[in-house]
Design a protein around this motif. Structure first.
Motif, short mmCIF file in Angstrom:
data_model
loop_
_atom_site.label_atom_id
_atom_site.label_comp_id
_atom_site.label_asym_id
_atom_site.label_seq_id
_atom_site.Cartn_x
_atom_site.Cartn_y
_atom_site.Cartn_z
N UNK A 129 -72.89 -69.42 -33.81
CA UNK A 129 -71.62 -69.73 -34.35
C UNK A 129 -71.28 -68.93 -35.78
N UNK A 130 -72.43 -68.76 -36.43
CA UNK A 130 -72.28 -67.90 -37.49
C UNK A 130 -71.49 -66.48 -37.33
N UNK A 131 -71.60 -66.08 -36.02
CA UNK A 131 -71.18 -64.76 -35.80
C UNK A 131 -69.84 -64.85 -34.90
N UNK A 132 -69.29 -65.80 -34.67
CA UNK A 132 -68.14 -65.97 -34.04
C UNK A 132 -66.90 -65.44 -34.45
N UNK A 133 -66.66 -65.61 -35.89
CA UNK A 133 -65.43 -64.88 -36.51
C UNK A 133 -65.60 -63.40 -36.45
N UNK A 134 -66.76 -62.95 -36.61
CA UNK A 134 -66.80 -61.56 -36.52
C UNK A 134 -66.59 -61.06 -35.27
N UNK A 135 -67.08 -61.78 -34.21
CA UNK A 135 -66.98 -61.26 -32.79
C UNK A 135 -65.47 -61.27 -32.31
N UNK A 136 -64.78 -62.45 -32.63
CA UNK A 136 -63.62 -62.51 -32.31
C UNK A 136 -62.73 -61.33 -32.73
N UNK A 137 -62.92 -60.85 -33.95
CA UNK A 137 -62.42 -59.80 -34.66
C UNK A 137 -62.63 -58.24 -33.97
N UNK A 138 -63.87 -58.26 -33.49
CA UNK A 138 -64.46 -56.85 -33.19
C UNK A 138 -64.63 -56.71 -31.70
N UNK A 139 -64.66 -57.50 -31.05
CA UNK A 139 -65.04 -57.45 -29.24
C UNK A 139 -63.69 -57.39 -28.66
N UNK A 140 -63.65 -56.70 -27.55
CA UNK A 140 -62.67 -56.16 -26.68
C UNK A 140 -61.63 -57.14 -26.48
N UNK A 141 -60.24 -56.76 -26.18
CA UNK A 141 -59.29 -57.72 -25.83
C UNK A 141 -59.65 -58.13 -24.37
#
Length: 574
Positions: A492-504
């Motif tokens: 959960x600590x990485x979710x915001x980062x992942x949502x911004x940086x992972x593929x569409x």
């Protein structure tokens, strides 16, 4: 004679397996006709146990909210001897699949919920009062001839055509008989009287299995203030006598303060059966539920086994009808379901033989053995947590071996000599078993059950990485052709980062409970190919993803390869 417009699947029997299969196929947009010989659903209690696997399927078809009011979770079972002393307790605490392991339920109400759920699908038609007399099968499909009796007694024949037929008509299934397959097993001569009453005169919840050598019995508290008793009958006790109010009152005098003042739902004699069909498929005809397997009531798995059949079969029929799998995928229905159905039958038969012992020496040995076992925490937990119940593990079917990448088969252990495998805490393969259902966070909502987040079709779950970054383009295209959803699981600590940086197009799920981190930490399989029925088809390290995917697709048959080639305009090689 009336010819009805053809559907894709014809289901005979509006029992639980048939109704659930119709819901699954309706959810996937397939056209279905259900034919039921009765004029209405059965309205008296039969099955009383609903497990977590079944509730997960009910969740998938969106009927949890209508079913739960007719259930009671955490249904504790106590096996007691003739003196009333507890021999063992069965009270599993796990919610591995998102729900309590055991629930009591009122089957007529739950079956009704499954039936009423079909109203949301315009492509599903249910016809009561249709007795199927014959089925004609050819290379293009099946045609069922059904008799309909009018109010004036006149009979009309109607023809129903479909590409495939599924018989869900119970233990005497005409479909199974037409298929010409055996029904192997035993039908013990022991008879039981079942008594259901309204306005539960006791009010105590849960289940008591009375292993009383004088007369074994069962006492079950059910939802909606229903109480069930079952009593083993001795030779020579006539059915017309034992179902009388006077005889039943005599049986209940040690159970109820006033056995003469009860509101009966039914009093009925039945015999247990333990049988499994030799094959669940022949040509375009398939069987499910009691038509495929009959088992004693002791483990409460008859109704649930029918749900497992429907869950396994629904996505496979859909895959054939959409061209993403070859017809041979139907053979995997038997290879995946038969062994587990037989294991549940064998367990139920064994458990029943323990309960109905009447020989004094055998009873004394059983009680002494249980007393010793209860002294050891591991043995006690074995029964309490229900670890004796065989969980489905598919070793042949729509699978890829996690070590060899062989198609259509999967060993139960990881045997690679790579260091990530050698150092893993858990070398039991997750391939062929049901994936857990934790709660997750995402942009879709907070604290969602996993299945509600990922949907009801194929899914690729990758821990900590973007699936698009760790799979080549050809694999991504193959997954798109399959309709698979790409999912990244992250703390959960990485979710915001992942949502911004992972593929569409990649769904990011936050593991806020830590359950997924623990699961992946123990297993060297950070990439999971999840089937629509929530079983793991493949599990691997990222670099083995392309080969694993290809093996899974190969296991789905030649039509799947043709579909992929057509979708991409060329032959696919991943």
């Amino acid at each position: 004679m009336n010819n009805i417009p053809a559907s894709e699947v014809l289901i005979i029997g509006a029992g639980p397996a048939g109704l659930m299969l119709a819901n699954i196929l309706g959810m996937y947009g397939r056209s279905v006709t259900v034919l039921e010989a009765r004029d209405e659903l059965i309205d008296y209690p039969r099955g009383v146990g609903l497990d977590d696997e079944s509730l997960r399927t009910i969740q998938t078809v969106g009927l949890v909210d209508t079913v739960l009011p007719h259930t009671a979770p955490q249904h504790i079972m106590r096996l007691v001897n003739g003196a009333g002393k507890t021999i063992l307790i069965n009270n599993p605490q796990t919610q591995e699949f998102g729900w309590d392991r055991k629930h009591a339920f009122i089957q007529p109400e739950v079956d009704k919920s499954l039936y009423e759920g079909l109203a949301q699908y315009s492509n599903i038609n249910v016809h009561f009062g249709h007795q199927v007399e014959d089925v004609i099968e050819d290379e293009s499909g099946v045609t069922a001839l059904a008799l309909v009796t009018g109010a004036d007694g006149t009979q009309t024949e109607r023809r129903f055509s479909a590409q495939y037929l599924v018989g869900c008509e119970g233990g005497k299934s005409p479909t199974r008989k037409r298929m010409g397959v055996g029904f192997e097993g035993d039908s013990p001569s022991t008879r039981w009287l079942v008594v259901d009453v309204d306005n539960d005169p006791l009010g105590t919840p849960n289940v008591f299995l009375g292993a009383d050598p004088k007369r074994p019995y069962v006492s079950i508290g059910l939802p909606h203030a229903v109480r069930r008793w079952e009593f083993m009958l001795h030779d020579g006790e006539d059915e017309s006598v034992v179902t009388s109010k006077e005889w039943v009152a005599e049986m209940l005098k040690d159970h109820v303060p006033d056995p003469h003042n009860l509101s009966y739902i039914r009093r009925r004699v039945f015999t247990h059966h333990g049988r499994v069909a030799g094959s669940f498929r022949k040509g375009r005809q398939v069987i499910a539920g009691d038509a495929a397997h009959l088992m004693p009531v002791w483990m409460g798995q008859g109704w649930n086994s029918g749900m497992r059949d429907a869950t396994n079969l629904g996505w496979k029929l859909t895959s054939i009808l959409t061209g993403t799998a070859g017809e041979d995928i139907l053979d995997t229905y038997t290879s995946e379901r038969k062994d587990h159905a037989k294991a549940m039958v064998d367990l139920s038969m064994t458990f029943g033989s323990v309960i109905k012992l009447t020989n004094p020496l055998a009873v004394a040995a059983r009680d002494a053995a249980s007393a010793v076992l209860n002294l050891f925490p591991s043995a006690k937990s074995y029964f309490s947590d229900m670890r004796f119940k065989p969980m489905p593990r598919y070793t042949t079917g729509v699978l890829a071996d996690p070590t060899t990448k062989a198609s259509g088969t999967a060993a139960a252990r990881l045997t690679s000599r790579l260091i990530p495998v050698l150092t893993a805490n858990n070398k039991v393969s997750p391939v062929g078993v049901q994936f857990p259902q934790p709660r997750v966070n995402s942009t879709l909502g907070e604290n969602l059950l996993l299945d509600d987040a990922i949907g009801n079709w194929w899914t690729v779950l990758v821990w900590g990485n973007d699936p698009v970054d760790v799979l080549p383009t050809a694999s991504i295209k193959a997954l798109e052709a399959l309709g698979a959803k790409l999912v990244a699981l992250v703390p959960e600590t990485q979710r915001e980062w992942a949502e911004e940086n992972m593929s569409d197009g990649v769904l990011v799920l936050g593991d806020h409970t830590g359950r997924m981190k623990k699961w992946f930490d123990e297993r060297p399989t950070p990439m999971i190919f999840l089937r629509p029925d929530r079983f793991v088809a493949g599990a691997c390290l990222h670099q083995n993803g392309p080969a694993t995917l290809q093996a899974i697709l190969d296991s789905m048959g030649r039509a799947a390869e043709q579909h992929r080639a057509k979708s991409q305009g060329s032959t696919l090689s991943v």
